[in-house]
Design an enzyme around this catalytic site. Sequence first.
Site, short mmCIF file in Angstrom:
data_model
loop_
_atom_site.label_atom_id
_atom_site.label_comp_id
_atom_site.label_asym_id
_atom_site.label_seq_id
_atom_site.Cartn_x
_atom_site.Cartn_y
_atom_site.Cartn_z
N ASP A 1 8.89 -2.47 -6.60
CA ASP A 1 9.80 -1.49 -6.38
C ASP A 1 11.13 -0.91 -6.31
OD1 ASP A 1 10.10 -0.49 -3.21
OD2 ASP A 1 8.12 -1.60 -4.05
N ASP B 1 12.45 0.00 -3.98
CA ASP B 1 13.02 0.62 -2.29
C ASP B 1 13.65 1.84 -2.34
OD1 ASP B 1 12.34 -0.06 0.48
OD2 ASP B 1 14.83 -0.63 0.59
N1 LIG Z 1 10.23 -0.69 -0.22
C1 LIG Z 1 9.91 -1.94 0.46
N2 LIG Z 1 9.77 -2.20 1.82
C2 LIG Z 1 9.34 -3.13 2.40
N3 LIG Z 1 7.76 -3.36 2.10
C3 LIG Z 1 7.29 -3.25 0.70
N4 LIG Z 1 6.65 -3.34 0.05
C4 LIG Z 1 6.55 -3.66 -1.16
N5 LIG Z 1 7.92 -2.78 -1.25
C5 LIG Z 1 8.51 -2.92 -0.51
#
Ligand SMILES: Nc1ncnc2[nH]cnc12
Length: 302
Positions: free
Chosen positions: A218, A220
Amino acid sequence: MPKARAQNDQVEPVIGVIGGSGVYEIEGLTHKAWKRIESPFGDPSDALLFGRLKGKRVVFLPRHGRGHRIPPSQLNYRANIDALKRAGVTEILSLSAVGSLREELAPGDFVLVDQFIDRTFAREKSFFDTGLVAHVSMANPVCGRLGHCLQQAGDTLGLTMHQGGTYLAMEGPQFSTRAESELYRSWNCSVIGMTNMPEAKLAREAELCYATIAMVTDYDCWHPEHEHVTVDGVIATMLQNASKARHLIETVIPLLAEKRALCPQGCQRALDHAVVTQPPEWAPEVVSRLDAVAGRVLRGEA
Ligand SMILES: Nc1ncnc2[nH]cnc12
Ligand SMILES: CSC[C@H]1O[C@H](OP(=O)(O)O)[C@H](O)[C@@H]1O
């Protein structure tokens, strides 16, 4: 409790794999057996899965336990690393889902991180304690030999694999605010996750080579054109990329096993100049629970 073997280039390699979110078993293993390993540091996340992959010895641990029972702050990182060492593991590949903090690191990509920033604050971070104090170097937290083999395996498979990057370890379990995400971006961090610290620090104290395969799931919450991170999104991306991760593991393990040699970076001798407490002051109970992690130096072995 099993003791760890001293490490040298005659020892048959045993590759430890820590599976993160979405990775609760490792496919393609033969001679499979789940075994509980006791540790003086408490309970590991789960039993360890022993087996062989392409004939090479592998020990797998699901970081959060099967069924993903344990949150990042409650993981017993010390017991996990101690148990892997007792199981005879000589090097650790850590698989982790991460959020991307850079445009060019897209969901589905792999990043071979080579640095960490540890922003966690509610975890036990050392095997050492009052009565036996040690300070290891973390200047180069990732083993270059493992990183090289991973890159070679990724190239063979044609994976999008980014070499190098900084993993920001946050406490969680909540995901970041946008201000935090932007702060980490301004620090030039590449990816964010909740688990690789203190795991990497403890692997170093245990004199185990360690490398992370960070799988981007992703963006974030900073990217204006992408959805903010959610668990569903993370797991869906992990499942979509599961076969890539499996092929990478299958390809890298024989490479690692063939290229067995004493780690040129010295991961396996990390404690040589680390213990500062004078032997007459060593606390017997601390020495005793360090039998696997630090037995080599505490017993004065080569
Ligand atoms: N955006 C994110 N922040 C923290 N841990 C994660 N694991 C996968 N995506 C994450
Ligand atoms: C399930 S999303 C957040 C979760 O995923 C990552 O875990 P892991 O490194 O074990 O793959 C992240 O660090 C969080 O623990």
